[in-house]
Design an enzyme around this catalytic site. Sequence first.
Site, PDB file in Angstrom:
ATOM      1  N   CYS B 175      32.826  37.513  38.693  1.00 31.57           N
ATOM      2  CA  CYS B 175      32.930  38.971  38.617  1.00 31.57           C
ATOM      3  C   CYS B 175      31.598  39.691  38.720  1.00 31.57           C
ATOM      4  CB  CYS B 175      33.660  39.367  37.343  1.00 31.57           C
ATOM      5  SG  CYS B 175      35.332  38.719  37.357  1.00 31.57           S
ATOM      6  N   HIS B 317      29.095  47.059  32.855  1.00 37.35           N
ATOM      7  CA  HIS B 317      30.233  46.175  33.150  1.00 37.35           C
ATOM      8  C   HIS B 317      31.440  46.626  32.315  1.00 37.35           C
ATOM      9  CE1 HIS B 317      32.206  42.598  34.601  1.00 37.35           C
ATOM     10  NE2 HIS B 317      32.453  42.189  33.378  1.00 37.35           N
ATOM     11  N   GLU B 328      26.781  43.612  25.849  1.00 42.84           N
ATOM     12  CA  GLU B 328      26.161  44.495  26.830  1.00 42.84           C
ATOM     13  C   GLU B 328      25.398  45.634  26.129  1.00 42.84           C
ATOM     14  OE1 GLU B 328      28.957  46.118  29.644  1.00 42.84           O
ATOM     15  OE2 GLU B 328      27.387  46.260  31.154  1.00 42.84           O
ATOM     16  N   LYS B 349      35.883  50.982  34.449  1.00 41.65           N
ATOM     17  CA  LYS B 349      37.071  50.153  34.190  1.00 41.65           C
ATOM     18  C   LYS B 349      38.049  50.829  33.224  1.00 41.65           C
ATOM     19  CE  LYS B 349      34.802  45.714  35.075  1.00 41.65           C
ATOM     20  NZ  LYS B 349      33.382  46.122  35.118  1.00 41.65           N
ATOM     21  N   HIS B 354      39.922  46.069  35.679  1.00 39.01           N
ATOM     22  CA  HIS B 354      38.873  45.159  36.119  1.00 39.01           C
ATOM     23  C   HIS B 354      39.341  44.452  37.389  1.00 39.01           C
ATOM     24  CE1 HIS B 354      35.734  42.368  36.338  1.00 39.01           C
ATOM     25  NE2 HIS B 354      35.789  41.796  35.145  1.00 39.01           N
ATOM     26  N   PHE B 413      32.331  35.477  34.676  1.00 38.82           N
ATOM     27  CA  PHE B 413      32.555  34.111  34.208  1.00 38.82           C
ATOM     28  C   PHE B 413      31.605  33.192  34.984  1.00 38.82           C
ATOM     29  CE2 PHE B 413      37.224  35.131  32.983  1.00 38.82           C
ATOM     30  CZ  PHE B 413      36.789  35.668  31.796  1.00 38.82           C
TER      31      PHE B 413
END
Lengths: 414, 429
Positions: B175, B317, B328, B349, B354, B413
Amino acid sequence: MTKRVVAITGIGTLTPAGRGTEALWTCISSGQTCLGPIDPEKYFDPSRYACQVAGQVPSFSEPRVLTEAMMVQTDRCSQMALVAVLDALEMARLPMDFRSEGSPVAPERVSLTVATIAAGWGFLERQMHNLWTKGVGTMDRYGLTGGFLAGPQGHISILFGVEGRTRTFVSERASGAHALIEGAKVIQRGDAEIVIAGGTEAPLTPLAWAAYQASTMLQPTSHLEEPVHADRPHTETLIGEGSTFLVLEGCEHALRRGVPILAEIHGWSRGTDPYPLEGSRKQPGRVLTQAIHASLAQADIQPTTVDVIFPAGPALAEEDVAEEAAIRSMFDRPLPIVIPKTVLGHLQGAAAATDVAIAALALDRQMIPPTQDALLRSDLSSISECADLPIRHVLVLSGGLGGTHASLLVSKSE
Amino acid sequence: MRRVVITGMGVVSPLGNTIDAFWHGLISGRSAVKSLKDITHCDLFARLGAEFASQVIAEVEQFEEAQQLPDHIRRRDRYVLFAMAAALQAVRDAHLDVSFAALRDHWGIAFTSAAGSAQATEAAYCLATQNGTEAFDPAKIPAEFYLDWICNAPAILLAQLFEVHGPCETISSACASGIDVIGYAYETIRDGDATIMLAGASEAPLAPTRFGACDIIHCLATGFNDQPQRASRPFDMKRSGFVIGEGAAAFLLEERDHAINRGAHIYAEITGFGLTSNATHMISLKPTVAPHLARAIKQAMSEARVTPEDIHYINPHASSTNQNDQTETRAIKEVLGKHAYEVPLSATKSMMGHSLATAGFFGAMAATLSFAKGMIHPTINYEEPDPLCDLDCVPHKARQFNGTHALVIASGFSGTHATLVLEKAEREV
């Protein structure tokens, strides 16, 4: 600032030839094919497929990286890659974990590039089977990370402590060269001190094999008549599984560490000769010629000083013809041509790294495996022993569907 | 040093398939999240869909643009169609004279997808096995299936369409690769390997096995199944995971002098890129420390030669998972210090879920549009702040913006972090 020269100081390889550089060299030197009937116990029953032959990696185990837990969590692509990376690091006299005390390189100065077409498919197909036959509750909690393209990248970086740039290239058969070129660029730019670069592929699953079958690229073969590529050129491809990784670093870095340099990467280029995917696979090859020129120009050498060529040689008529035309237009003399794919099968994402590994071994040992004549393809007389020594420059070509291609110039260490 | 600018944009998103619709949806704070049972484009969920713990998705609602694609492309998987539609928009938006042959030798393509084809591959599996009940029959696999199965079909189809002769590459690093692919294209131009790069990301992961693989590890939102529009809630106490989405985004990137010489409109300049690996865990982050994400942010800022005070906006993110949002926040504070509390950040998002690799690209696009539109979009569903996520996340309502530098962050990931620094174009050209 002068650009850093890229050295190859480690090779780890697990292919149908077996594990390690000696097995690879012995096998390639023998010229005997490793391709064989697909083992139904180990992979799947090939009887419903037109092509029932593939290059298969002999059984392997390596408790240092393939623990029981790791075997549960990973796809075969990752498993082969972990062994190949371990061996490459060992040859380059680097630690198994860059986070460990005494590592000669900080983990954030180590980078990784991985090439693959379909990492994780074996895992993903098992997930599909579980989901559709036994329900949602039977899905594996490693299904996501074991069954996706970035799986090997993650497993390698975590196990060996690679904290710099990590990337996975999935440009079909050109992915291997793209990963190596990116690795070389990372060293040249100084973005890392060490790059682990290579590829891994495990295409022997029912769905993956069906995808290849649908592509009509595979040779319809139920048993093996040898040698496959050599005496019947352009007969469609035969493919294999495997993984090869290289350790790349700046020459000065390698010299400071006191490790032997097997070969250097002096030039590279990438380009596309686009063609329609529907119908003909015809490639004009014009850009390929430009690209080869560019990679030689980067190394500041003339075509006359190239000693050996490893063509992309997919055994697909149109691609082979285009590649031969490009080679002919550049080189006005017969050149030794080496196609390890005739022995191992086309290792897909792992093919380019395997070719470059063999080229590096040839340069290091100053020997070339049995060869064909680039300009007289039908003439099988080997000129291997007659090749001029020393071998200084080997041109390794790669190409993929849609006309993507790349070239790498692998040279003898000065 | 060769400089790299954005001169074209294209989008296919749950909020709409034009830049205007995308931006309007974001600014108005509209959630595109809906119930899985209302999915319109994939019938594979009919039998199994109700069994998943998460029941929310963000779907691209209408995709009439597909009808305008050439026949041989229209037969491909949904992610390929998204990619093509977004890329064609970006090239059109850049007003590039694609018939100019000399351009082609200096034009490359960089694409990404984390999942590649989800539906065509699962549908093929179901067809070849009668939903898993019979032995796999390869004869049932469609003739052109290989083009769906490989992950670089968008890139090679685009290369063919525009007769591109430069590098044609596809990367897939989970991602983070929506930002990574922009960085990759940026470096390709900066290093002189191309003058123009068409960069894009595309995902259409809404098929049962991909969905289930995320669901089984509890990374998908489950807290608001009956109120889908509240399900994606980055930085909020009641967040319970991400909402899986889909879509595509593309930039036409160009060497700056080339863009100026041809009189192109410049949206923004890319001035810094960072890419790191945390080498920690395939899916988990350490909540208390975030040195690797912080390092990625520092890399991009150092390359862009900006100080913390120069950063005026962050598109994070912000996946709406517990771990990511806390980690984050910590990384942003670590790098920006006290200034972290002064910088607005908004979670794209929160409205679109996502969409894996595409999500980071959407974030970069939102940040780029902020310069041109003088606005930043809100984070919706930020109702009960997580005390560990205490930055200014522009709750609920869009805000005026006149900043010049934005930071964009994506994590993935396999432990990857990618970051960009974008700078408002120095002048309108």
